[in-house]
Design a protein around this motif. Structure first.
Motif, PDB file in Angstrom:
ATOM      1  N   ALA A 134      40.972  45.053  51.842  1.00 44.72           N
ATOM      2  CA  ALA A 134      40.278  44.648  53.073  1.00 44.72           C
ATOM      3  C   ALA A 134      41.108  43.630  53.843  1.00 44.72           C
ATOM      4  O   ALA A 134      41.182  43.683  55.082  1.00 44.72           O
ATOM      5  N   GLU A 135      41.751  42.709  53.123  1.00 46.90           N
ATOM      6  CA  GLU A 135      42.602  41.727  53.787  1.00 46.90           C
ATOM      7  C   GLU A 135      43.819  42.388  54.422  1.00 46.90           C
ATOM      8  O   GLU A 135      44.205  42.055  55.550  1.00 46.90           O
ATOM      9  N   ARG A 138      42.737  44.140  57.601  1.00 46.16           N
ATOM     10  CA  ARG A 138      42.448  43.185  58.680  1.00 46.16           C
ATOM     11  C   ARG A 138      43.744  42.677  59.307  1.00 46.16           C
ATOM     12  O   ARG A 138      43.865  42.611  60.538  1.00 46.16           O
ATOM     13  N   HIS A 271      39.340  34.957  54.455  1.00 47.47           N
ATOM     14  CA  HIS A 271      39.235  35.502  53.099  1.00 47.47           C
ATOM     15  C   HIS A 271      37.771  35.659  52.689  1.00 47.47           C
ATOM     16  O   HIS A 271      37.402  36.660  52.053  1.00 47.47           O
ATOM     17  N   ASP A 274      36.384  38.798  54.275  1.00 48.47           N
ATOM     18  CA  ASP A 274      36.872  39.985  53.563  1.00 48.47           C
ATOM     19  C   ASP A 274      36.126  40.167  52.243  1.00 48.47           C
ATOM     20  O   ASP A 274      35.746  41.282  51.871  1.00 48.47           O
ATOM     21  N   THR A 278      33.422  43.239  51.469  1.00 49.18           N
ATOM     22  CA  THR A 278      33.679  44.151  50.362  1.00 49.18           C
ATOM     23  C   THR A 278      32.524  44.152  49.373  1.00 49.18           C
ATOM     24  O   THR A 278      32.103  45.207  48.877  1.00 49.18           O
TER      25      THR A 278
END
Length: 308
Positions: A134-135, A138, A271, A274, A278
């Motif tokens: 996910a990070e 992004r 963070h 993210d 998730t």
């Protein structure tokens, strides 16, 4: 409102980036659409042994069933005013000493663990690899934070430690993140008070914003405590000591460069988004079955979200 909806509102939509009246109306619509029957149905399905003193009454005018969560009064709200420092330290030493012995006893098998106490009873999970992905997505989409190289290195090391220390322990990880998330606002306000005391710079509106941000983070923390995120002494020990060191670190950084201090906080906030996003995706069905903790209902349905 289910805990799923609370998490979406609390963690994936930072409230200070929304206009208060829009966020409040959105919350009201979600509450009206999702409120009726969810807690009762999920209580019947979950099979949990509910703790007394949980969310049996939330102040919204109707009685609710008990929840599987911990009452916040167990460890956070400590009265109207503090005692002397030595008295607080002595009381905390005795309280923490008992939990140290309990944790050691459970670890070596002398005491039985309680699988029906949160967060063990909630059945929630989080994949470290999914958070990293996910990070990456992004940042590839242009959402990377323009941070100082030293800040980025410290952030990467911190994420690696989080992945190893809290693997498959999402609620404990979130509690740790929320303990850390409050610290920048404490540090920023301390420095702003210092600047104002010296007559260097005065910015009451900025202090007001930081107080509102900290108030929001406090309730994220309280939600995670209700979910049992600070149940283990070792997690509390780590969280409090890292927070203490982080506070003084940020004071030094802010003194030299407020810009870098704010960038480091932005890294952590990105963070957190993210991670929570998730978590919601992985546990969508389970979260939809769980009632929200009483503190979440009280804050998001009754309280002043913006503290202005």
């Amino acid at each position: 409102m289910t805990i799923f909806t609370q998490l979406l509102l609390a963690f994936t939509l930072p409230p200070l980036r929304l206009r208060p009246h829009l966020a409040s109306s959105r919350l009201a619509r979600l509450t009206m659409a999702d409120e009726r029957g969810v807690a009762t149905d999920s209580t019947k399905r979950s099979g949990f042994r509910f703790s007394s003193g949980g969310a049996s009454s939330d102040g919204l005018g109707d009685s609710k069933p008990s929840s599987p969560y911990l009452p916040i009064s167990e460890g956070y709200l400590d009265g109207d005013k503090p005692d002397a420092a030595w008295a607080l330290a002595a009381t905390n030493f005795v309280k923490q000493g008992r939990t140290i012995l309990s944790q050691i006893g459970e670890t070596v098998g002398l005491l039985p663990g309680d699988p029906l106490r949160p967060p063990a009873c909630l059945g929630l999970s989080l994949s470290n690899e999914a958070v990293k992905e996910a990070e990456r997505r992004r940042e590839a989409a242009g959402g990377s934070v323009d941070a100082h190289p030293v800040s980025r290195t410290l952030y990467d090391v911190g994420c690696l430690l989080l992945d190893n220390l809290f693997d498959q322990r999402p609620i404990q990880r979130f509690w740790f993140l929320e303990i850390i998330a409050r610290i920048p606002y404490f540090s920023y306000v301390s420095m702003l008070h210092l600047y104002e005391s010296f007559g260097w710079w005065r910015g009451p509106e900025l202090r007001k914003v930081h107080n509102a941000e900290e108030w929001n983070e406090l309730h994220h923390l309280l939600i995670m405590e209700a979910l049992g995120g600070n149940a283990q002494w070792s997690d509390r020990f780590l969280g409090y000591h890292v927070a203490f060191a982080y506070y003084w670190f940020l004071l030094g950084v802010y003194l030299c460069s407020p810009r870098i201090a704010y960038q480091f906080m932005e890294l952590l906030e990105a963070h957190a988004v993210d991670t929570y996003s998730t978590f919601v995706k992985e546990n969508r069905e389970r979260l939809s079955q769980l009632p929200p903790p009483a503190v979440a209902r009280s804050y998001y349905a009754e309280g002043d979200l913006y503290y202005f």
